[in-house]
Design a protein around this motif. Sequence first.
Motif, PDB file in Angstrom:
ATOM      1  N   TRP A 137      15.287  89.262 -14.138  1.00 17.46           N
ATOM      2  CA  TRP A 137      15.272  90.537 -14.797  1.00 17.46           C
ATOM      3  C   TRP A 137      16.624  91.258 -14.422  1.00 17.46           C
ATOM      4  O   TRP A 137      17.257  91.062 -13.245  1.00 17.46           O
ATOM      5  N   TRP A 138      17.214  92.248 -15.146  1.00 11.45           N
ATOM      6  CA  TRP A 138      16.887  92.595 -16.336  1.00 11.45           C
ATOM      7  C   TRP A 138      17.551  92.014 -17.478  1.00 11.45           C
ATOM      8  O   TRP A 138      18.621  91.564 -17.411  1.00 11.45           O
ATOM      9  N   PRO A 139      16.617  91.617 -18.545  1.00 13.37           N
ATOM     10  CA  PRO A 139      17.456  90.708 -19.489  1.00 13.37           C
ATOM     11  C   PRO A 139      18.622  91.375 -20.377  1.00 13.37           C
ATOM     12  O   PRO A 139      18.400  92.530 -20.650  1.00 13.37           O
ATOM     13  N   GLY A 145      22.689  82.818 -22.828  1.00 13.53           N
ATOM     14  CA  GLY A 145      23.321  81.725 -22.858  1.00 13.53           C
ATOM     15  C   GLY A 145      24.752  81.668 -21.936  1.00 13.53           C
ATOM     16  O   GLY A 145      25.341  80.591 -22.026  1.00 13.53           O
ATOM     17  N   ILE A 146      25.357  83.061 -21.688  1.00 11.92           N
ATOM     18  CA  ILE A 146      26.416  82.844 -21.027  1.00 11.92           C
ATOM     19  C   ILE A 146      26.218  83.735 -19.678  1.00 11.92           C
ATOM     20  O   ILE A 146      25.221  84.394 -19.391  1.00 11.92           O
ATOM     21  N   ASP A 147      27.342  83.704 -18.869  1.00  6.09           N
ATOM     22  CA  ASP A 147      27.346  84.572 -17.533  1.00  6.09           C
ATOM     23  C   ASP A 147      25.840  84.118 -16.878  1.00  6.09           C
ATOM     24  O   ASP A 147      25.256  85.030 -16.044  1.00  6.09           O
ATOM     25  N   GLY A 148      25.484  82.940 -16.704  1.00  2.00           N
ATOM     26  CA  GLY A 148      24.308  82.547 -15.912  1.00  2.00           C
ATOM     27  C   GLY A 148      22.995  82.931 -16.205  1.00  2.00           C
ATOM     28  O   GLY A 148      22.009  82.897 -15.599  1.00  2.00           O
ATOM     29  N   ARG A 149      23.283  83.341 -17.653  1.00  2.00           N
ATOM     30  CA  ARG A 149      21.873  83.521 -18.272  1.00  2.00           C
ATOM     31  C   ARG A 149      21.305  82.628 -19.311  1.00  2.00           C
ATOM     32  O   ARG A 149      22.016  81.620 -19.813  1.00  2.00           O
ATOM     33  N   ARG A 197      18.448  85.726 -16.060  1.00  2.00           N
ATOM     34  CA  ARG A 197      19.121  85.194 -15.090  1.00  2.00           C
ATOM     35  C   ARG A 197      18.334  84.132 -14.654  1.00  2.00           C
ATOM     36  O   ARG A 197      17.078  84.193 -14.653  1.00  2.00           O
ATOM     37  N   ALA A 198      18.723  82.953 -14.028  1.00  2.00           N
ATOM     38  CA  ALA A 198      17.845  81.579 -13.836  1.00  2.00           C
ATOM     39  C   ALA A 198      17.179  82.171 -12.324  1.00  2.00           C
ATOM     40  O   ALA A 198      16.202  81.487 -11.912  1.00  2.00           O
ATOM     41  N   ALA A 199      17.779  83.317 -11.528  1.00  2.00           N
ATOM     42  CA  ALA A 199      17.145  83.515 -10.233  1.00  2.00           C
ATOM     43  C   ALA A 199      17.013  84.985 -10.159  1.00  2.00           C
ATOM     44  O   ALA A 199      17.857  85.693 -10.546  1.00  2.00           O
ATOM     45  N   PRO A 200      16.537  85.556  -8.835  1.00  2.00           N
ATOM     46  CA  PRO A 200      16.514  87.000  -8.842  1.00  2.00           C
ATOM     47  C   PRO A 200      17.853  87.148  -8.312  1.00  2.00           C
ATOM     48  O   PRO A 200      18.625  86.466  -7.591  1.00  2.00           O
ATOM     49  N   ALA A 219      13.573  94.764  -8.035  1.00  2.00           N
ATOM     50  CA  ALA A 219      13.790  94.372  -9.530  1.00  2.00           C
ATOM     51  C   ALA A 219      12.697  93.357  -9.731  1.00  2.00           C
ATOM     52  O   ALA A 219      12.212  93.000 -10.912  1.00  2.00           O
ATOM     53  N   GLU A 220      12.989  92.111  -8.814  1.00  2.00           N
ATOM     54  CA  GLU A 220      12.168  91.033  -9.205  1.00  2.00           C
ATOM     55  C   GLU A 220      10.314  91.329  -9.075  1.00  2.00           C
ATOM     56  O   GLU A 220       9.786  90.804  -9.809  1.00  2.00           O
ATOM     57  N   ALA A 221      10.113  92.064  -8.096  1.00  2.00           N
ATOM     58  CA  ALA A 221       8.723  92.686  -7.950  1.00  2.00           C
ATOM     59  C   ALA A 221       8.102  93.399  -9.252  1.00  2.00           C
ATOM     60  O   ALA A 221       7.065  92.830  -9.930  1.00  2.00           O
ATOM     61  N   HIS A 222       9.111  94.081  -9.649  1.00  2.00           N
ATOM     62  CA  HIS A 222       8.627  94.816 -11.106  1.00  2.00           C
ATOM     63  C   HIS A 222       8.436  93.706 -12.030  1.00  2.00           C
ATOM     64  O   HIS A 222       7.458  93.731 -12.847  1.00  2.00           O
ATOM     65  N   ALA A 223       9.434  92.791 -12.169  1.00  2.00           N
ATOM     66  CA  ALA A 223       9.245  91.758 -13.158  1.00  2.00           C
ATOM     67  C   ALA A 223       7.788  90.720 -13.078  1.00  2.00           C
ATOM     68  O   ALA A 223       7.422  90.553 -13.771  1.00  2.00           O
ATOM     69  N   LEU A 224       7.905  90.717 -11.762  1.00  2.00           N
ATOM     70  CA  LEU A 224       6.604  89.603 -11.458  1.00  2.00           C
ATOM     71  C   LEU A 224       5.217  90.509 -12.028  1.00  2.00           C
ATOM     72  O   LEU A 224       4.249  89.722 -12.406  1.00  2.00           O
TER      73      LEU A 224
END
Length: 253
Positions: A37-39, A45-49, A55-58, A219-224
Amino acid sequence: MEAGRFCHRRKKGHAYVSTDLMVMLERLSAAYGPQGWWPLPTLAGIDGRNRVGYRAAPSMPVPSDAINASQARFEIAVGAVLAQNTAWTGATKAILALHHAGFLSPGVLAGIDETLLGNTIHAAGTFKIKARYLKALATAWPAFEFEQPTRTQLLTIQGIGYETADCILLYCFGQPVFIGDAYARRILLRTGFFSSQQSYESTRRAAALLLPLDATYLAEAHALIDEHGKRCCRAKPLCKACPLTRYCLDARC
Ligand code: SF4
């Protein structure tokens, strides 16, 4: 129980009840993978998304290699308002509609006709009031390009409450805050961190004491937590599929 205090109950018959929020988050991460996150739908499809903007990783919410960090920050703030009380799919459609219409900038949004704006963001629901909120956000936003806003400043903007303000601080500006949203409150209550319903503020403060003061982590905790709330720990929980069954006082399986 005092607001903000965690209680550590032990479930009869369970060999072990975790009182460690980080352990539970590790299990959620192992079960659901990185959330990224955040999407940002406009960078899909660009900038590693990926194709829907995650994004592919936190990572830092607005990474320094974002194509346009300033534009990314504004898109996140707009998304935080549009996502209020609605599913992210609706907010995504509204963001893309703003983008395709050329409205996704503070200068344009602040000056746009409110009815036209409401019609453009129709997919996000409660569009008339959200149009008003977006115009208030866009009017205030230019000042934050030069100086990060405080929580108090954000809370003075029409339509921005605690949760939206904290999402903006965390995902736009990398400030380490825990988002004590409805999913977090439900999961922390059911797993025994709280013994009674808690407010947004007491949840935010209490959980923050147990987690690293690190924006990427939070940020990752909230997403999970939100992913878990959507997949398993719903109002009517799907405990048989839950990766936290072992730790949960309310497991129904
Ligand atoms: S076991 Fe059930 S109630 Fe407990 S966290 Fe999982 S889904 Fe929620």
